[in-house]
Design a protein around this motif. Structure first.
Motif, PDB file in Angstrom:
ATOM      1  N   ALA A 200     -14.777   6.269  -0.868  1.00  0.00           N
ATOM      2  CA  ALA A 200     -16.350   6.602  -1.230  1.00  0.00           C
ATOM      3  C   ALA A 200     -16.958   5.651  -2.060  1.00  0.00           C
ATOM      4  CB  ALA A 200     -16.673   8.026  -1.782  1.00  0.00           C
ATOM      5  N   ARG A 201     -16.329   5.014  -3.111  1.00  0.00           N
ATOM      6  CA  ARG A 201     -16.351   4.079  -4.239  1.00  0.00           C
ATOM      7  C   ARG A 201     -16.509   2.966  -3.358  1.00  0.00           C
ATOM      8  NH1 ARG A 201     -14.589  -0.125  -6.988  1.00  0.00           N
ATOM      9  NH2 ARG A 201     -12.360   0.090  -5.921  1.00  0.00           N
TER      10      ARG A 201
ATOM     11  N   GLU B 211     -22.487  11.515   7.039  1.00  0.00           N
ATOM     12  CA  GLU B 211     -22.974  10.900   8.223  1.00  0.00           C
ATOM     13  C   GLU B 211     -23.745   9.341   7.684  1.00  0.00           C
ATOM     14  OE1 GLU B 211     -23.458  11.912  11.324  1.00  0.00           O
ATOM     15  OE2 GLU B 211     -22.174  13.680  10.815  1.00  0.00           O
ATOM     16  N   LEU B 212     -22.982   8.422   8.323  1.00  0.00           N
ATOM     17  CA  LEU B 212     -23.361   6.923   7.907  1.00  0.00           C
ATOM     18  C   LEU B 212     -24.301   6.245   8.995  1.00  0.00           C
ATOM     19  CD1 LEU B 212     -23.106   4.678   5.657  1.00  0.00           C
ATOM     20  CD2 LEU B 212     -21.209   3.990   7.122  1.00  0.00           C
ATOM     21  N   ALA B 213     -25.436   5.653   8.702  1.00  0.00           N
ATOM     22  CA  ALA B 213     -26.099   4.957   9.758  1.00  0.00           C
ATOM     23  C   ALA B 213     -25.518   3.474   9.633  1.00  0.00           C
ATOM     24  CB  ALA B 213     -27.601   4.825   9.067  1.00  0.00           C
ATOM     25  N   VAL B 214     -25.439   3.009  10.862  1.00  0.00           N
ATOM     26  CA  VAL B 214     -24.804   1.809  11.005  1.00  0.00           C
ATOM     27  C   VAL B 214     -25.564   0.883  12.064  1.00  0.00           C
ATOM     28  CG1 VAL B 214     -22.378   2.310  10.161  1.00  0.00           C
ATOM     29  CG2 VAL B 214     -23.083   2.710  12.702  1.00  0.00           C
ATOM     30  N   GLU B 215     -25.322  -0.422  12.165  1.00  0.00           N
ATOM     31  CA  GLU B 215     -25.841  -1.218  13.124  1.00  0.00           C
ATOM     32  C   GLU B 215     -25.451  -0.698  14.683  1.00  0.00           C
ATOM     33  OE1 GLU B 215     -26.530  -5.320  12.502  1.00  0.00           O
ATOM     34  OE2 GLU B 215     -26.047  -5.101  10.518  1.00  0.00           O
TER      35      GLU B 215
ATOM     36  N   ARG C  62     -27.519   6.308   0.709  1.00  0.00           N
ATOM     37  CA  ARG C  62     -28.151   7.483   1.228  1.00  0.00           C
ATOM     38  C   ARG C  62     -27.148   8.512   2.059  1.00  0.00           C
ATOM     39  NH1 ARG C  62     -31.833   3.579   2.450  1.00  0.00           N
ATOM     40  NH2 ARG C  62     -30.863   3.002   4.616  1.00  0.00           N
ATOM     41  N   ALA C  63     -26.128   7.951   2.413  1.00  0.00           N
ATOM     42  CA  ALA C  63     -25.155   8.840   2.975  1.00  0.00           C
ATOM     43  C   ALA C  63     -24.305   9.609   1.955  1.00  0.00           C
ATOM     44  CB  ALA C  63     -24.413   7.932   3.979  1.00  0.00           C
ATOM     45  N   LEU C  64     -24.084   8.933   0.989  1.00  0.00           N
ATOM     46  CA  LEU C  64     -23.318   9.566  -0.114  1.00  0.00           C
ATOM     47  C   LEU C  64     -23.982  10.569  -1.000  1.00  0.00           C
ATOM     48  CD1 LEU C  64     -21.491   6.193  -1.558  1.00  0.00           C
ATOM     49  CD2 LEU C  64     -20.335   8.357  -0.578  1.00  0.00           C
ATOM     50  N   ALA C  65     -25.319  10.161  -1.067  1.00  0.00           N
ATOM     51  CA  ALA C  65     -26.373  11.380  -1.789  1.00  0.00           C
ATOM     52  C   ALA C  65     -26.543  12.521  -1.026  1.00  0.00           C
ATOM     53  CB  ALA C  65     -27.692  10.745  -2.111  1.00  0.00           C
TER      54      ALA C  65
END
Length: 353
Positions: A253-254, A284-288, A267-270
């Motif tokens: 996470a860091r 949930e992580l937004a990626v290309e 945004r995903a970590l928050a």
């Protein structure tokens, strides 16, 4: 602090007569009430500041009055020598003009300030291009800059990689932006609905023709820096077309903002729920794309576990099995190139390249 602000206000009124209280407040980053008090202070000090009402009103200096507050502080002189990127000036065809301007500035400075150029050059060097990228100057950039300075419309052909140039485009050039060694043209494109602003890479312009008979009037409300900031944020978000579910250790996470889009990681970590009893967080992580996610999240090693989509998780599983097979015969603490004493390649332990 206030004295410097008063000097700046007097110089602003000298260079731009008719500024309103609101405009001065924005320039000086204070309230309008503070502007009114500062105007009174200038008047009490003998500076003939006049307030004119009406549609074309504002603050002005008395006709013929000019301030004598133009002596530079050493820090101000040094800052002037840092006000441009040498590579950017060269790309725009302005390096000779900049050199001449610096010589003229040095000639007008007090002897005690003439060391500003050398002082700045010894302490600061600005290198715009990104690492591992060979900077290239668009051949047509100087001509494009000249049209921009003159507020003349241009017509150009534009080609994306692997495509033939499209039909000629007529635009009104508003600004040039240098981002990580790449030049971008920001221009207004008149259309049936009025006009829109577009951004093009300058190195993809294959032919350019300035239209001297077509001057245009700039929109005074357009702010290049604000436009670019909004455009960059919108462009970055538009690239994030896929999503992955990933479980991260505290270390993962860091490090997540270091390996993927920083905004998307933040945004995903928050939005992530509290960590599980082992300290791992699922988000949930937004990626290309899944392809890029495989490279980015793969750099976190065992600090990240992809849970979805299934195809991406299966791909990580195949990689893990392949690595396990590749290193199946390796003994703990030993590997190719490891010498007695624990330092790879025969160097002393703890040495760094």
């Amino acid at each position: 602090m206030r004295a410097a602000r008063l000097i700046r206000m007097a110089l602003l009124l000298q260079s731009t007569p008719g500024l309103t209280a609101a405009e001065l407040a924005r320039e000086l980053e204070v309230s309008e009430r503070t502007v009114i008090r500062d105007v009174q202070a200038l008047q009490e000090a003998g500076v003939p500041v006049r307030s004119e009402r009406g549609r074309a009103g504002g603050y002005r200096l008395a006709p013929g009055h000019r301030t004598r507050l133009t002596t530079l502080h050493p820090t101000e002189a040094e800052t002037l020598y840092l006000s441009g990127l040498p590579s950017a000036l060269r790309d725009l065809g302005l390096s000779d003009a900049a050199d001449t301007a610096r010589l003229k500035l040095s000639a007008t400075l007090l002897p005690s300030l003439r060391a500003a150029a050398e002082s700045s050059a010894r302490r600061f060097h600005l290198d715009a291009p990104a690492w591992f990228r060979e900077p290239s100057t668009p051949e047509l950039l100087p001509e494009l800059a000249r049209a921009l300075w003159a507020d003349r419309a241009v017509e150009f052909a534009y080609a994306r990689p692997g495509r033939e140039p499209g039909a000629a485009r007529r635009v009104e050039p508003y600004g040039l932006v240098l981002k990580a060694g790449v030049w971008y043209l920001v221009s207004r494109v008149p259309d049936a609905a009025g006009s829109t602003f577009r951004t093009h890479r300058a190195d993809r312009i294959t032919a350019l023709r300035t239209l001297p008979e077509e001057p245009f009037d700039r929109d005074p409300s357009f702010d290049l820096a604000s436009y670019w900031q909004e455009h960059s944020a919108r462009f970055a978000r538009s690239l994030l077309r896929a999503a992955v579910t990933v479980r991260l250790t505290p270390e993962g996470a860091r490090r997540l903002p270091e390996v993927t889009d920083r905004g998307a990681a933040g945004r995903a970590l928050a939005a992530a729920p509290p960590p599980d009893p082992d300290g791992r967080v699922t988000l949930e992580l937004a990626v290309e794309s899944e392809e890029i996610a495989f490279v980015e999240l793969g750099s976190l090693g065992t600090e990240a576990e992809v849970l979805a989509p299934p195809a991406l998780r299966a791909r990580f599983a195949r990689r893990a099995r392949g690595l396990a097979a590749l290193y199946a015969d390796a003994e703990p603490g030993a590997g190719p190139g490891t010498e007695p004493g624990g330092a790879p390649g025969g160097g002393p332990a703890g040495s760094q390249r």
